[in-house]
Design a protein around this motif. Structure first.
Motif, short mmCIF file in Angstrom:
data_model
loop_
_atom_site.label_atom_id
_atom_site.label_comp_id
_atom_site.label_asym_id
_atom_site.label_seq_id
_atom_site.Cartn_x
_atom_site.Cartn_y
_atom_site.Cartn_z
N HIS A 154 0.83 -1.21 0.00
CA HIS A 154 0.00 0.00 0.00
C HIS A 154 0.86 1.26 0.00
CE1 HIS A 154 -3.51 -2.45 1.95
NE2 HIS A 154 -3.43 -2.62 0.65
N PHE A 155 1.90 1.27 0.84
CA PHE A 155 2.78 2.44 0.91
C PHE A 155 3.51 2.67 -0.42
CE2 PHE A 155 3.34 2.06 5.79
CZ PHE A 155 2.20 2.82 5.98
N THR A 156 3.97 1.57 -1.03
CA THR A 156 4.72 1.70 -2.28
C THR A 156 3.81 2.17 -3.41
OG1 THR A 156 6.16 -0.11 -1.55
CG2 THR A 156 6.30 0.53 -3.86
N LEU A 157 2.58 1.68 -3.44
CA LEU A 157 1.63 2.14 -4.45
C LEU A 157 1.35 3.63 -4.27
CD1 LEU A 157 -0.94 -0.81 -4.55
CD2 LEU A 157 0.61 -0.10 -6.38
N ALA A 158 1.25 4.06 -3.02
CA ALA A 158 1.04 5.49 -2.75
C ALA A 158 2.23 6.31 -3.24
CB ALA A 158 0.81 5.71 -1.26
N ASP A 159 3.44 5.77 -3.03
CA ASP A 159 4.65 6.46 -3.50
C ASP A 159 4.63 6.59 -5.03
OD1 ASP A 159 5.63 6.77 -0.97
OD2 ASP A 159 6.94 5.01 -1.04
N LYS A 160 4.16 5.54 -5.71
CA LYS A 160 4.10 5.59 -7.18
C LYS A 160 3.12 6.66 -7.65
CE LYS A 160 4.26 2.34 -10.09
NZ LYS A 160 3.99 1.16 -10.93
N VAL A 161 1.99 6.76 -6.96
CA VAL A 161 1.00 7.78 -7.32
C VAL A 161 1.61 9.17 -7.19
CG1 VAL A 161 -1.18 8.86 -6.65
CG2 VAL A 161 -1.00 6.37 -6.73
N VAL A 162 2.32 9.38 -6.08
CA VAL A 162 2.97 10.68 -5.86
C VAL A 162 4.01 10.95 -6.94
CG1 VAL A 162 4.45 12.00 -4.31
CG2 VAL A 162 2.56 10.66 -3.38
N LEU A 163 4.77 9.92 -7.30
CA LEU A 163 5.78 10.08 -8.35
C LEU A 163 5.15 10.51 -9.67
CD1 LEU A 163 8.27 7.09 -7.88
CD2 LEU A 163 8.85 9.51 -7.93
N PHE A 164 4.06 9.86 -10.04
CA PHE A 164 3.41 10.18 -11.30
C PHE A 164 2.81 11.59 -11.28
CE2 PHE A 164 3.51 5.62 -12.31
CZ PHE A 164 3.81 5.68 -13.66
N CYS A 165 2.26 11.96 -10.13
CA CYS A 165 1.59 13.27 -10.04
C CYS A 165 2.57 14.43 -9.93
CB CYS A 165 0.65 13.29 -8.84
SG CYS A 165 -0.79 12.21 -9.02
N THR A 166 3.70 14.19 -9.27
CA THR A 166 4.61 15.31 -8.99
C THR A 166 5.90 15.28 -9.80
OG1 THR A 166 5.71 14.12 -7.18
CG2 THR A 166 3.76 15.42 -6.62
N LYS A 167 6.24 14.13 -10.38
CA LYS A 167 7.51 14.03 -11.09
C LYS A 167 7.34 13.67 -12.57
CE LYS A 167 9.99 14.74 -7.34
NZ LYS A 167 10.85 15.94 -7.18
N VAL A 168 6.68 12.55 -12.82
CA VAL A 168 6.58 12.07 -14.21
C VAL A 168 5.86 13.09 -15.09
CG1 VAL A 168 5.61 10.28 -15.71
CG2 VAL A 168 6.65 9.65 -13.52
N ARG A 169 4.72 13.56 -14.63
CA ARG A 169 3.94 14.49 -15.45
C ARG A 169 4.61 15.84 -15.61
NH1 ARG A 169 -1.90 14.57 -12.83
NH2 ARG A 169 -2.12 16.21 -14.40
N LEU A 170 5.50 16.17 -14.66
CA LEU A 170 6.11 17.51 -14.68
C LEU A 170 7.55 17.50 -15.19
CD1 LEU A 170 4.80 18.85 -11.24
CD2 LEU A 170 3.79 19.15 -13.52
N ALA A 171 8.04 16.32 -15.59
CA ALA A 171 9.43 16.26 -16.09
C ALA A 171 9.58 17.17 -17.31
CB ALA A 171 9.78 14.82 -16.45
N ASN A 177 13.23 13.18 -17.02
CA ASN A 177 12.30 12.09 -17.32
C ASN A 177 12.95 10.73 -17.05
OD1 ASN A 177 9.67 11.26 -18.45
ND2 ASN A 177 10.94 10.34 -20.04
N THR A 178 14.22 10.60 -17.44
CA THR A 178 14.95 9.35 -17.22
C THR A 178 15.11 9.05 -15.73
OG1 THR A 178 16.17 9.61 -19.30
CG2 THR A 178 17.11 8.12 -17.64
N ARG A 179 15.48 10.09 -14.97
CA ARG A 179 15.66 9.91 -13.53
C ARG A 179 14.34 9.51 -12.86
NH1 ARG A 179 18.64 14.69 -13.94
NH2 ARG A 179 16.90 15.86 -13.02
N GLY A 182 13.35 6.04 -13.58
CA GLY A 182 14.22 5.14 -12.81
C GLY A 182 13.64 4.90 -11.42
N LYS A 183 13.09 5.96 -10.82
CA LYS A 183 12.47 5.83 -9.50
C LYS A 183 11.20 4.98 -9.58
CE LYS A 183 14.25 10.22 -7.71
NZ LYS A 183 13.91 11.57 -7.19
N VAL A 184 10.48 5.13 -10.68
CA VAL A 184 9.27 4.33 -10.87
C VAL A 184 9.63 2.84 -10.96
CG1 VAL A 184 7.37 3.78 -12.45
CG2 VAL A 184 7.96 6.17 -11.98
N HIS A 185 10.69 2.54 -11.70
CA HIS A 185 11.12 1.15 -11.84
C HIS A 185 11.60 0.59 -10.50
CE1 HIS A 185 10.39 1.36 -16.01
NE2 HIS A 185 11.49 2.01 -16.36
#
Length: 219
Positions: A154-171, A177-179, A182-185
């Motif tokens: 559950h915690f890791t899924l929440a981290d992925k959501v945050v990554l997509f909302c705050t990092k992936v979409r805003l790269a 984008n590569t970095r 990498g965190k998503v993987h």
């Protein structure tokens, strides 16, 4: 996971039994971590990274040997009365994970046997050999392990959501984008590890014939 901090109070067991069982479950969990770490090494892995994985593999082998040596103290001759098919399936899955996808990384093969836990015998054999008092603590420890795995998922899924909302979409550029990916993987690797631990717990519950209510909860 603090399995060693749990003590069974409602079931009479030989002194040190719960600690020994907890060590077995911890070793199985450690094996999952080690094998995931081994398989995640890239061709660009440094010697230090490779040595770190090899050191963990050596420690795992040592822990397994010590655990098996102590098995007769708690299991007696019953350790010979396990289901060979189940043991072979367990060892076969570990051997599959030993297959390194990167031929340029010749890390040593590590043999991970099926540990002589009550769940390897199965509920009926445990009852036949008078080891029901060992099966129940393993089941209780397994439930705690499953709960910990679910919480981590559950915690890791929440981290992925945050990554997509705050990092992936805003790269804003290729490097960022590569970095970020990498965190998503990395998060995916963590998810895979905890999911494997959870599936292992489910199999233990089946082997120890947990009641329907419990199996429905952890299906």
């Amino acid at each position: 996971m603090d399995l060693l901090g749990w003590q069974a109070s409602s079931v009479e067991t030989p002194q040190g039994t719960v600690t020994w069982l907890a060590q077995g479950l911890a070793i199985e969990e450690s094996a999952i971590h080690v094998m995931k770490g081994k398989r995640s090494l890239k061709l660009t892995a440094t010697d230090i990274q490779k040595l770190a994985v090899i050191k963990r593999m050596d420690q795992l082998s040592s822990d397994i040997s010590k655990f098996i040596d102590a098995a007769t103290t708690y299991m007696g001759s019953a350790i010979e009365d396990h289901d060979d098919t189940t043991a072979d399936e367990v060892e076969s899955k570990w051997e599959e994970q030993n297959n390194d996808p990167h031929s340029d990384l010749p890390l040593p093969f590590i043999h991970i046997p099926a540990l002589p836990l009550p769940s390897l015998l199965g509920c009926r054999n445990c009852n036949k050999h008078g080891l029901a008092a060992l099966a129940d603590p393993e089941l209780q420890l397994c439930i705690r392990q499953a709960n910990d795995a679910l919480q981590s998922i559950h915690f890791t899924l929440a981290d992925k959501v945050v990554l997509f909302c705050t990092k992936v979409r805003l790269a804003s550029n290729q490097s960022a984008n590569t970095r970020t990916w990498g965190k998503v993987h990395q998060a995916d690797t963590v998810l895979s590890r905890h999911a494997q631990i959870y599936r292992k717990c489910q199999k233990v519950m089946v082997a120890l014939e947990a009641d329907e209510v419990l199996m429905e909860r952890y299906k």
